[in-house]
Design a protein around this motif. Sequence first.
Motif, short mmCIF file in Angstrom:
data_model
loop_
_atom_site.label_atom_id
_atom_site.label_comp_id
_atom_site.label_asym_id
_atom_site.label_seq_id
_atom_site.Cartn_x
_atom_site.Cartn_y
_atom_site.Cartn_z
N GLY A 111 -2.59 -12.26 12.94
CA GLY A 111 -1.52 -11.29 13.14
C GLY A 111 -1.92 -10.22 14.13
N SER A 112 -0.98 -9.34 14.38
CA SER A 112 -1.24 -8.20 15.27
C SER A 112 -2.05 -7.15 14.50
N ALA A 113 -2.62 -6.22 15.23
CA ALA A 113 -3.38 -5.14 14.59
C ALA A 113 -2.49 -4.38 13.60
N ARG A 114 -1.24 -4.14 13.96
CA ARG A 114 -0.31 -3.43 13.07
C ARG A 114 -0.06 -4.25 11.81
N GLU A 115 0.24 -5.54 11.97
CA GLU A 115 0.49 -6.40 10.80
C GLU A 115 -0.71 -6.45 9.87
N LEU A 116 -1.89 -6.56 10.44
CA LEU A 116 -3.10 -6.63 9.62
C LEU A 116 -3.40 -5.29 8.95
N ALA A 117 -3.05 -4.18 9.60
CA ALA A 117 -3.25 -2.86 8.99
C ALA A 117 -2.27 -2.66 7.83
N GLU A 118 -1.02 -3.12 8.01
CA GLU A 118 -0.01 -2.96 6.97
C GLU A 118 -0.23 -3.89 5.78
#
Length: 132
Positions: free
Chosen positions: A93-100
Motif C-alpha cells: 500500500g501507500s505510506a498513507r494507507e499503511l499509516a492508517e
Amino acid sequence: MTDDEAQIRALIERWLAAARAGDLAGVLADHTDDIVMFDVPPPYEGARGIDAYRATWPPFFAALARGGSFDLLSLDVTAGADVAYAHALLRCGSARELAEQPENRLRLTVGLRKERGRWQVAHEHHSFSDPG
C-alpha cells in the motif's frame, strides 16, 4: 526445505523484486499462458490468460512508483512432484494507507505446475485481510 520448495521460494522472490522494479518481463517470466488471477481491483471475475494478467500490472507499477510498498513478511511453500502451492503475507500500500492501517496485510496464494522440469505459476489470488 526441499529443492523444489527452494526453487519456488526463489521464483516468488524474483517475482516480487520484478514487481518492485516495474519490470513487466520479470513479473511475467514464470507464469503459464493460461494463468488465472483473482486480484483486489477489478475485474472481479479474474484475469484469465497471460495477456489479461499482463494488462493488470501497469496501474500497480504506477502506485509503486509513487512510493507504494510491496514487502514480503512471510512465505510458506508446499511442493509435490508436479504441483505446488505457496501462501504469503505482504505489506502492500501507500505510506498513507499503511499509516492508517498498519496491521493490514495483503494475502497471496499461488498455485504452481511443474512443466518440462520448470515451476510456473498457474494461479494467483490476492486479497486484503480485515484489520477490523
